[in-house]
Design a protein around this motif. Structure first.
Motif: not given
Length: 333
Positions: A208-235
Motif C-alpha cells: 500500500k505505501d510508497a516504501v513497499s511499492t518503490a521498486i515498481y516506480g510510477s506503475r505502483g503509485a496506486n498500490g501493488v497486488i502481488l499474487v503467488t500461485t501454487k507450485r508442484g510438490r514432490k510426493g
C-alpha cells in the motif's frame, strides 16, 4: 618427577578428548534440490554451530559425541533434527513450513519477516481465498484487506472489477487501479485476476505505501497486488474435491398469500372467471395468444361479469356458450 607425570597425564587427557570429538560435513538443499545458503547447523544444548555456504555445503568440528543432535533451521522452512550416530556426512533436504510462512510477507524484491518489515502490507492466505464463494479473485479480496475498494469501472460484459487502494487519483478510472503482479511478472491486462482460478493461488500480498511499492516506480503509485500461485510438490498425488450448496427462501413476513381452505378455492375460482369474461381479448374470454388483456375496453360491465361468474362457477371451461362441469364441479362431487 611429579611435575613430569602431571604433564604427561594432562597431555594424555587432551589426546583422548580430541579423539572423542567428531567432525562432520554435508550439504543442505530445499524441496526442489536447490542449494540453500545461510542455513544454521547447530548442536542442541551447546554453542557449537555453523552456517551453510553458497553451495549449501557445511563442515562442523567439535561434535561432542555420536549421541549429539544436529538442528538444521532456516526462516520459512521446517526445522529438522538429526542424531549424529555413526554418520559423518549429512545430505539434508528442508521443506517449507506453512506456520513459518505465516510470519513472512512477500514484497517486490523477495520476502521479509513481518517483525522486520516497516512498510504497509496485508497478506491473504489461500485458505481465505478458496473458502470465499466468489467467481473471481477480485471479489474474494473485497472486505478482507483493509483500505481496499472494489468497484465496477466499465459496463463491458466479462470485464473484472477495479481495485483501488488509495482512492481515485485520476480522472480516468482505469488509471486508478492497482498494479497486478503475478509470480513476479507485472500484468499488462486489466482483466488479469479474472483469468486465475482462486484454488491455484498460494497467497496474495497487498502493498500500500510508497516504501513497499518503490521498486515498481510510477506503475505502483496506486498500490501493488502481488499474487503467488501454487507450485508442484514432490510426493504422492493428491486429489481435492470442494462442493457448495445452498437454498433460498422467502421470509415469513413477505411470503405470498396461499390458498389455505375451501373458501379461498371458491374465491379465486370466481375471480378468475370474472377476469376471463370481462377482460378477454377480442370480445371473448380468451387472451387470443397475446400478452395483454382488454382492461381499457371491457367486454361487459362489472355487474354482468359478476353475475356470469356466480352462475357458471361450476361449469365454466373458457367458453361463454358451451358449458360443462369444470375442475371445481368435479372437486365438489
Amino acid at each position: 618427577m611429579k611435575k613430569q607425570l602431571f604433564t604427561l597425564l594432562f597431555l594424555t587427557c587432551i589426546f583422548f578428548s580430541a579423539r572423542a570429538q567428531i567432525s562432520i560435513s554435508g550439504r543442505v538443499t530445499d524441496a526442489h534440490g536447490n542449494a540453500m545458503e545461510g542455513v544454521t547447523v547447530a548442536i542442541e544444548g551447546t554453542s557449537v554451530g555453523t552456517v551453510t555456504l553458497q553451495s549449501g555445503s557445511f563442515s562442523l568440528n567439535g561434535v561432542p559425541s555420536s549421541n549429539s543432535v544436529l538442528a538444521f533451521s532456516f526462516i520459512g522452512f521446517t526445522t529438522q533434527e538429526v542424531t549424529v550416530g555413526s554418520r559423518r556426512v549429512f545430505n539434508i533436504r528442508l521443506g517449507t513450513s506453512q506456520s513459518s510462512m505465516d510470519t513472512m510477507v512477500v514484497i517486490g524484491y523477495g520476502t521479509a519477516r513481518k517483525a522486520d518489515f516497516t512498510g504497509s502490507a496485508s497478506t491473504v492466505s489461500s485458505h481465505i481465498i478458496s473458502n470465499e464463494s466468489n467467481s473471481t479473485v477480485t471479489r474474494a479480496l473485497e472486505g478482507v484487506v483493509p483500505g481496499l475498494q472494489v468497484s465496477s469501472i466499465d459496463g463491458q460484459p466479462g470485464l473484472d472489477m477495479g481495485i483501488r487502494l488509495r482512492g481515485v487519483s485520476s480522472t480516468s478510472q482505469n488509471s486508478s487501479n492497482a498494479l497486478i503482479v503475478i509470480d513476479g511478472v507485472p500484468s499488462q491486462y486489466p482483466n488479469a485476476l479474472s483469468t486465475i482460478n482462486p484454488n491455484d493461488i498460494q497467497s496474495i500480498t497487498v502493498l500500500k505505501d510508497a516504501v513497499s511499492t518503490a521498486i515498481y516506480g510510477s506503475r505502483g503509485a496506486n498500490g501493488v497486488i502481488l499474487v503467488t500461485t501454487k507450485r508442484g510438490r514432490k510426493g504422492p498425488a493428491k486429489i481435492t474435491l470442494s462442493t457448495r450448496d445452498g437454498f433460498n427462501y422467502l421470509p415469513r413476513s413477505i411470503q405470498p398469500k396461499l390458498i389455505q381452505n375451501a373458501k379461498d378455492v371458491y374465491e379465486y375460482t370466481w375471480q378468475s372467471i370474472y377476469n376471463s369474461v370481462r377482460y378477454g381479448v377480442g370480445g371473448t374470454s380468451s387472451t387470443n395468444g397475446t400478452y395483454s388483456t382488454n382492461v381499457q375496453n371491457p367486454n361487459m360491465s362489472a355487474s354482468d361479469a359478476a353475475l356470469f361468474a356466480s352462475q357458471h362457477l361450476f361449469d365454466y371451461n373458457g367458453s361463454m356458450t358451451n358449458f360443462s362441469r369444470n375442475w371445481l364441479g368435479n372437486w365438489m362431487l
